[in-house]
Design a protein around this motif. Structure first.
Motif, short mmCIF file in Angstrom:
data_model
loop_
_atom_site.label_atom_id
_atom_site.label_comp_id
_atom_site.label_asym_id
_atom_site.label_seq_id
_atom_site.Cartn_x
_atom_site.Cartn_y
_atom_site.Cartn_z
N TRP A 62 52.80 3.84 16.93
CA TRP A 62 52.52 3.48 15.65
C TRP A 62 50.83 3.45 16.18
O TRP A 62 50.07 2.94 16.91
CB TRP A 62 52.00 1.94 14.91
CG TRP A 62 53.30 1.47 14.73
CD1 TRP A 62 54.71 2.19 14.43
CD2 TRP A 62 53.74 -0.04 13.92
NE1 TRP A 62 55.20 1.37 13.22
CE2 TRP A 62 55.34 0.19 13.35
CE3 TRP A 62 52.35 -1.18 13.23
CZ2 TRP A 62 55.79 -1.16 12.38
CZ3 TRP A 62 53.50 -1.92 12.90
CH2 TRP A 62 55.20 -2.16 12.16
N SER A 63 50.22 4.53 15.94
CA SER A 63 48.99 4.74 16.24
C SER A 63 48.01 4.62 15.56
O SER A 63 48.03 4.78 14.31
CB SER A 63 48.64 6.60 16.54
OG SER A 63 47.77 6.46 16.76
N LEU A 64 47.84 3.51 15.87
CA LEU A 64 46.43 2.67 14.54
C LEU A 64 45.19 2.27 15.09
O LEU A 64 44.72 1.63 15.89
CB LEU A 64 47.21 0.88 14.27
CG LEU A 64 48.01 1.64 12.83
CD1 LEU A 64 48.46 0.08 12.97
CD2 LEU A 64 48.08 1.97 11.39
N ASN A 65 44.68 2.99 14.05
CA ASN A 65 42.37 3.04 14.87
C ASN A 65 41.99 1.07 14.69
O ASN A 65 42.30 0.93 13.39
CB ASN A 65 41.79 4.21 13.87
CG ASN A 65 40.45 3.86 14.19
OD1 ASN A 65 39.89 2.87 14.45
ND2 ASN A 65 40.62 4.65 15.51
N VAL A 66 41.77 0.40 15.89
CA VAL A 66 41.31 -0.88 15.74
C VAL A 66 39.80 -1.21 15.18
O VAL A 66 39.48 -0.46 16.45
CB VAL A 66 41.88 -1.44 16.01
CG1 VAL A 66 41.64 -3.01 16.05
CG2 VAL A 66 43.40 -1.59 16.67
N ALA A 67 39.30 -1.20 14.12
CA ALA A 67 37.70 -1.98 14.25
C ALA A 67 37.20 -2.60 14.42
O ALA A 67 38.16 -3.74 13.89
CB ALA A 67 37.17 -1.20 12.67
N ILE A 68 36.61 -2.61 15.25
CA ILE A 68 36.14 -4.61 15.42
C ILE A 68 34.45 -4.87 15.29
O ILE A 68 33.51 -3.57 15.73
CB ILE A 68 36.22 -4.68 17.14
CG1 ILE A 68 38.05 -4.37 17.86
CG2 ILE A 68 35.63 -5.47 17.76
CD1 ILE A 68 38.15 -3.57 19.20
N ASN A 69 34.63 -5.57 14.74
CA ASN A 69 32.95 -6.04 14.16
C ASN A 69 32.42 -6.67 15.99
O ASN A 69 32.36 -7.18 16.38
CB ASN A 69 33.22 -6.66 13.39
CG ASN A 69 33.66 -6.49 11.92
OD1 ASN A 69 32.91 -6.00 11.56
ND2 ASN A 69 34.23 -7.68 11.90
N ILE A 70 31.18 -5.45 16.18
CA ILE A 70 29.85 -5.73 17.04
C ILE A 70 29.12 -6.26 16.74
O ILE A 70 28.03 -6.00 16.48
CB ILE A 70 30.41 -4.66 18.08
CG1 ILE A 70 31.74 -4.20 18.31
CG2 ILE A 70 29.46 -5.02 18.86
CD1 ILE A 70 32.21 -4.93 19.52
N PRO A 71 28.44 -7.52 17.35
CA PRO A 71 26.96 -7.87 16.81
C PRO A 71 26.05 -7.14 17.97
O PRO A 71 26.50 -6.36 19.10
CB PRO A 71 26.89 -9.65 17.47
CG PRO A 71 28.17 -9.65 18.36
CD PRO A 71 28.70 -8.24 18.76
N ALA A 72 24.61 -7.02 17.82
CA ALA A 72 23.72 -7.10 18.64
C ALA A 72 23.82 -6.90 19.58
O ALA A 72 23.50 -6.68 21.40
CB ALA A 72 22.24 -6.71 17.83
N ALA A 73 23.86 -8.54 19.93
CA ALA A 73 23.48 -9.47 21.64
C ALA A 73 24.46 -8.78 22.19
O ALA A 73 24.51 -8.55 23.27
CB ALA A 73 23.94 -10.95 21.43
N PHE A 74 25.69 -8.18 21.81
CA PHE A 74 26.96 -7.74 22.80
C PHE A 74 26.56 -6.72 23.42
O PHE A 74 26.50 -6.20 24.77
CB PHE A 74 28.47 -8.07 21.78
CG PHE A 74 29.50 -6.84 22.38
CD1 PHE A 74 29.71 -8.09 23.13
CD2 PHE A 74 29.93 -5.81 22.92
CE1 PHE A 74 31.17 -7.42 24.48
CE2 PHE A 74 30.90 -5.64 23.30
CZ PHE A 74 31.63 -5.89 24.13
N ILE A 75 25.99 -5.78 22.75
CA ILE A 75 25.82 -4.41 23.06
C ILE A 75 23.94 -4.23 24.00
O ILE A 75 24.64 -3.62 25.24
CB ILE A 75 25.14 -3.54 21.59
CG1 ILE A 75 26.53 -3.22 21.27
CG2 ILE A 75 24.35 -2.13 22.14
CD1 ILE A 75 27.27 -2.43 21.30
#
Ligand code: C2E
Ligand code: MG
Ligand code: MG
Length: 398
Positions: A213-226
């Motif tokens: 199963w080729s599924l794109n996974v979207a992850i929520n990323i906060p500014a502090a992480f970047i």
């Protein structure tokens, strides 16, 4: 803050007495007399405590337990009924087997005397989590992810999922992000929490990959992480460890990331994109300087906030704004995702306005990995593959 309680009973005396007793203890109380009322007003179920009668017209308390289970409701449930102790014990056992938080049973004629004994222990559980508790929960990995499908609106194909974090607290039960993300943001815990989310999401994606199963996974990323030190190197190590296909990862950034994204953070985002990750601007239209974010950062996707989507079928202005966002995104060559689609009317209007991808309860609620697997396995044989789709369009052309 007031805690919410809901009394589900068609007996008006119980409703009145329950309301009075719960209000005395600081609850904000709502009532429902029928199952239909619950189905019409799902917001009633945004509650911490439910007093549930076991027989409601043609529906029994067991039907309602099934319904609450389907919604993965986290409220504590207290049975109030004129049934025997034995029947109540059976129902409690069934509820517990489903993973519902069953508090116990009060015979209706003892509501006045017995209710307070059940409410006392709840007080602690309802206390907001502290920073120390959250930090310790992250260390001991008390979190799991739910996955909500993102669907191609025209071809009706699942193209990926958004990973949404949940905290399974042993005391409080299941907590939604609203009850701990603000605390994590204030206390500098977003970075370790995001690493945990990434780790869980990549491990799950690898399992799906192994099944083909080729599924794109979207992850929520906060500014502090970047902005955190050494983020890119650690990201490379983690993705390599899981054998992740980077083009199958979408990083959802809110507009505040863009606002704070200056200098180094901007460089990190571009580097992530160069590795193949898709960058999505989440909740578009709710923050400020949205347009300058689009201009400054190389986004691939724009997610229209659900506050617009939820009213496009009732409010002409919301529809006009949504259509303009879609038009703008298209001109910029972005994929447009509408979040929070709940009705067929919203779906139709979005397709007419040219939106290509959608997400929302109309297709599926966020699902646990196991529920997603079952849902997707059933869904797969009925959904046309891209090859079938192109054959279908050839057939239609003749
Ligand atoms: P979001 O990223 O905009 O996620 C979409 C939210 O909309 C999710 O709420 C989802 O359950 C909800 N939703 C989806 N479809 C519908 C619908 O048709 N109707 C309605 N009423 N709601 C719908 P959830 O899971 O409670 O997450 C809320 C927010 O918490 C997310 O908004 C995101 O900003 C944040 N969040 C969730 N998981 C994570 C995470 O792992 N990391 C970070 N940093 N933030 C997260
Ligand atoms: Mg999101
Ligand atoms: Mg969003």
């Amino acid at each position: 803050m007031l805690s919410n309680a809901l009394i589900i009973d068609d007996d008006l005396d119980v409703q009145l007495l329950g309301k009075m007793l719960l209000r005395q203890r600081g609850y904000n109380v709502q009532t429902a007399s029928s199952f239909g009322e619950l189905a019409r007003q799902p917001s009633l179920l945004n509650t911490e405590l439910i007093l549930l009668d076991l027989g409601l017209g043609e529906f029994t308390g067991l039907d309602i337990l099934d319904y609450l289970d389907d919604l993965r409701l986290n409220a504590s449930i207290l049975l109030i009924s004129s049934c025997s102790k034995e029947t109540a014990a059976d129902v409690i056992a069934i509820g517990e087997a489903k993973g519902l938080r069953m508090l116990g049973f009060i015979p209706k004629n003892r509501l006045l005397t017995d209710l307070k004994t059940f409410l006392e222990p709840l007080k602690n559980a309802l206390k907001a989590p502290t920073q120390e508790e959250l930090a310790s929960a992250i260390r001991s990995k008390q979190f799991f992810l739910m996955y909500q499908p993102k669907q191609d609106l025209k071809q009706r194909q699942v193209i990926g999922v958004e990973a949404l974090v949940r905290w399974q607290d042993p005391e409080r039960g299941l907590l939604s992000p609203d009850s701990f993300i603000p605390l994590a943001e204030q206390s500098g815990l977003m970075v370790p929490l995001t690493w945990l989310v990434l780790e869980l999401a990549l491990a799950q994606q690898a399992k799906w990959q192994a099944r083909g199963w080729s599924l794109n996974v979207a992850i929520n990323i906060p500014a502090a992480f970047i902005q955190s030190e050494g983020m890119l190197e650690a990201f490379d190590r983690l993705t390599q460890h899981h054998g992740a296909l980077l083009s199958n990862i979408t990083l959802e950034l809110t507009e505040s990331v863009g606002v704070e994204c200056l200098g180094y953070a901007c460089h990190v985002l571009k580097a992530l994109q160069q590795r193949g990750c898709q960058l999505s601007l989440d909740d578009f239209g709710t923050g400020y300087s949205s347009l300058s974010q689009l201009h400054r950062l190389p986004f691939n996707e724009l997610k229209i906030d659900r506050s617009f989507v939820s009213s496009i079928d009732q409010d002409k202005d919301a529809l006009a704004i949504t259509a303009s966002i879609i038009d703008l995104g298209k001109r910029l060559g972005l994929k447009i995702v509408a979040e929070g689609i709940e009705t067929m009317a919203q779906h139709t209007l979005l397709v007419e306005a040219g939106c290509t991808v959608g997400q929302g309860h109309y297709f599926a609620r966020p699902l646990t990995a196991a529920d997603f697997d079952a849902w997707f396995s059933e869904y797969l044989p009925t959904a046309p593959t891209p090859q079938q789709q192109s054959m279908l369009s050839c057939c239609k052309a003749f």
